[in-house]
Design an enzyme around this catalytic site. Sequence first.
Site, PDB file in Angstrom:
ATOM      1  N   SER A  90     -15.370  27.447 -57.839  1.00  0.00           N
ATOM      2  CA  SER A  90     -15.504  28.899 -57.623  1.00  0.00           C
ATOM      3  C   SER A  90     -14.234  29.376 -56.945  1.00  0.00           C
ATOM      4  O   SER A  90     -13.549  28.577 -56.288  1.00  0.00           O
ATOM      5  CB  SER A  90     -16.697  29.182 -56.702  1.00  0.00           C
ATOM      6  OG  SER A  90     -16.684  30.534 -56.278  1.00  0.00           O
ATOM      7  N   TYR A  92     -21.295  28.879 -48.318  1.00  0.00           N
ATOM      8  CA  TYR A  92     -20.916  28.615 -49.718  1.00  0.00           C
ATOM      9  C   TYR A  92     -19.424  28.269 -49.804  1.00  0.00           C
ATOM     10  O   TYR A  92     -19.042  27.352 -50.533  1.00  0.00           O
ATOM     11  CB  TYR A  92     -21.254  29.849 -50.560  1.00  0.00           C
ATOM     12  CG  TYR A  92     -21.039  29.689 -52.059  1.00  0.00           C
ATOM     13  CD1 TYR A  92     -21.664  28.680 -52.788  1.00  0.00           C
ATOM     14  CD2 TYR A  92     -20.217  30.583 -52.764  1.00  0.00           C
ATOM     15  CE1 TYR A  92     -21.485  28.567 -54.161  1.00  0.00           C
ATOM     16  CE2 TYR A  92     -20.032  30.482 -54.140  1.00  0.00           C
ATOM     17  CZ  TYR A  92     -20.673  29.468 -54.828  1.00  0.00           C
ATOM     18  OH  TYR A  92     -20.491  29.350 -56.196  1.00  0.00           O
TER      19      TYR A  92
HETATM   20  P1  NAP Z   1     -27.294  29.945 -62.529  1.00  0.00           P
HETATM   21  O1  NAP Z   1     -27.562  30.761 -63.734  1.00  0.00           O
HETATM   22  O2  NAP Z   1     -28.160  30.135 -61.327  1.00  0.00           O
HETATM   23  O3  NAP Z   1     -27.275  28.407 -62.955  1.00  0.00           O
HETATM   24  C1  NAP Z   1     -27.319  27.359 -62.027  1.00  0.00           C
HETATM   25  C2  NAP Z   1     -27.741  26.104 -62.757  1.00  0.00           C
HETATM   26  O4  NAP Z   1     -27.717  25.002 -61.845  1.00  0.00           O
HETATM   27  C3  NAP Z   1     -29.144  26.202 -63.314  1.00  0.00           C
HETATM   28  O5  NAP Z   1     -29.170  25.668 -64.610  1.00  0.00           O
HETATM   29  C4  NAP Z   1     -29.959  25.335 -62.356  1.00  0.00           C
HETATM   30  O6  NAP Z   1     -31.031  24.736 -63.094  1.00  0.00           O
HETATM   31  C5  NAP Z   1     -28.923  24.285 -61.978  1.00  0.00           C
HETATM   32  N1  NAP Z   1     -29.265  23.589 -60.757  1.00  0.00           N
HETATM   33  C6  NAP Z   1     -29.452  24.116 -59.514  1.00  0.00           C
HETATM   34  N2  NAP Z   1     -29.791  23.147 -58.656  1.00  0.00           N
HETATM   35  C7  NAP Z   1     -29.825  21.985 -59.372  1.00  0.00           C
HETATM   36  C8  NAP Z   1     -30.124  20.653 -59.039  1.00  0.00           C
HETATM   37  N3  NAP Z   1     -30.473  20.290 -57.799  1.00  0.00           N
HETATM   38  N4  NAP Z   1     -30.049  19.716 -60.006  1.00  0.00           N
HETATM   39  C9  NAP Z   1     -29.721  20.047 -61.279  1.00  0.00           C
HETATM   40  N5  NAP Z   1     -29.431  21.306 -61.654  1.00  0.00           N
HETATM   41  C10 NAP Z   1     -29.494  22.260 -60.699  1.00  0.00           C
HETATM   42  O7  NAP Z   1     -25.811  30.215 -61.989  1.00  0.00           O
HETATM   43  P2  NAP Z   1     -24.361  30.007 -62.674  1.00  0.00           P
HETATM   44  O8  NAP Z   1     -23.556  31.188 -62.295  1.00  0.00           O
HETATM   45  O9  NAP Z   1     -24.462  29.655 -64.085  1.00  0.00           O
HETATM   46  O10 NAP Z   1     -23.832  28.781 -61.798  1.00  0.00           O
HETATM   47  C11 NAP Z   1     -23.242  27.638 -62.358  1.00  0.00           C
HETATM   48  C12 NAP Z   1     -22.124  27.137 -61.464  1.00  0.00           C
HETATM   49  O11 NAP Z   1     -21.088  28.128 -61.402  1.00  0.00           O
HETATM   50  C13 NAP Z   1     -22.537  26.867 -60.014  1.00  0.00           C
HETATM   51  O12 NAP Z   1     -21.900  25.686 -59.566  1.00  0.00           O
HETATM   52  C14 NAP Z   1     -21.968  28.075 -59.266  1.00  0.00           C
HETATM   53  O13 NAP Z   1     -21.722  27.764 -57.910  1.00  0.00           O
HETATM   54  C15 NAP Z   1     -20.718  28.337 -60.056  1.00  0.00           C
HETATM   55  N6  NAP Z   1     -20.128  29.680 -59.956  1.00  0.00           N
HETATM   56  C16 NAP Z   1     -20.856  30.787 -60.297  1.00  0.00           C
HETATM   57  C17 NAP Z   1     -20.257  32.038 -60.196  1.00  0.00           C
HETATM   58  C18 NAP Z   1     -20.989  33.320 -60.549  1.00  0.00           C
HETATM   59  O14 NAP Z   1     -20.527  34.418 -60.141  1.00  0.00           O
HETATM   60  N7  NAP Z   1     -22.081  33.278 -61.289  1.00  0.00           N
HETATM   61  C19 NAP Z   1     -18.935  32.163 -59.751  1.00  0.00           C
HETATM   62  C20 NAP Z   1     -18.236  31.011 -59.424  1.00  0.00           C
HETATM   63  C21 NAP Z   1     -18.833  29.781 -59.541  1.00  0.00           C
HETATM   64  P3  NAP Z   1     -32.465  24.365 -62.511  1.00  0.00           P
HETATM   65  O15 NAP Z   1     -32.825  25.405 -61.507  1.00  0.00           O
HETATM   66  O16 NAP Z   1     -33.321  24.388 -63.751  1.00  0.00           O
HETATM   67  O17 NAP Z   1     -32.318  22.986 -61.943  1.00  0.00           O
END
Ligand code: NAP
Length: 246
Positions: A132, A145
Amino acid sequence: MDTRKIAVVTGASSGIGAASAKALAAAGFDVVLGARRTERLSEVAAECGGTALPLDVTDEASVAAFVFEIGRCDLLVNNAGGAFGLDTSAEADLDAWQRMYDVNVLGTARITKALLPLLVASGDGQVVTIGSIAARVPYQGGAGYNAAKHAEAAITRVLRIELLGQPVRVCEIDPGMVETEFSLVRFEGDRAKADAVYAGMTPLTAEDVAETVAWVATRPPHVNIDQITVMPRDQIGPGIVHRSAD
Ligand code: NAP
């Protein structure tokens, strides 16, 4: 003999992980998808012809059972992660900080450690970690975070050093604002708070980041894309966002 490469995507039940699984399948990978919400995971897997396996990256036994099912791994996308809350340090909910550390840092370390032998054995392995911009720039309310994503970036960058001379590439992709379930999770399901994050601006989509993942994954074996930041045009850093009046 089937020579299609195997990509493992963690956190593939929604957002960036789900979109990455689909983009990698479209790029020719056989995809193994892991997450805790197995029903949703199976739906995504069906859409991309992949294999859904239950996975909680914070649980040693779950990771062991997941890896046991995998005979070959060419690419690991460390995507599982997220933020919980937006506390100041003075009012920190340390349980939430612990959970952020568990999933983003130790979760990434745990699955990477478990799959590393297969990645090396593939002869052309690759680890792509979704970090991120919080891994680079501190922001108000971000301490828990920020700390977790800085730590995740540290282990990713050290891994690159450790694997010099081995046939495994390591890449860190650091997105800015992406409209997924990320903010809904951060604000414990509060839809109004989550929607306000993206009000008046155009965030990235999960597919935008997935395209970057697929591009990194399809470079020639001698090319290591070390680090990428990708942000919406309307953003130049955490909290520095252009919003239109209406
Ligand atoms: P999201 O839609 O909430 O997806 C998060 C995913 O992680 C879900 O599939 C969730 O699945 C999985 N997850 C959470 N805890 C887990 C665990 N203990 N074991 C296995 N899977 C787990 O959010 P996203 O934005 O796509 O996030 C994906 C990544 O991008 C994260 O690392 C986040 O920090 C990063 N990121 C996001 C943003 C943003 O603005 N959206 C920006 C920068 C970085 P389950 O709940 O089904 O396990």
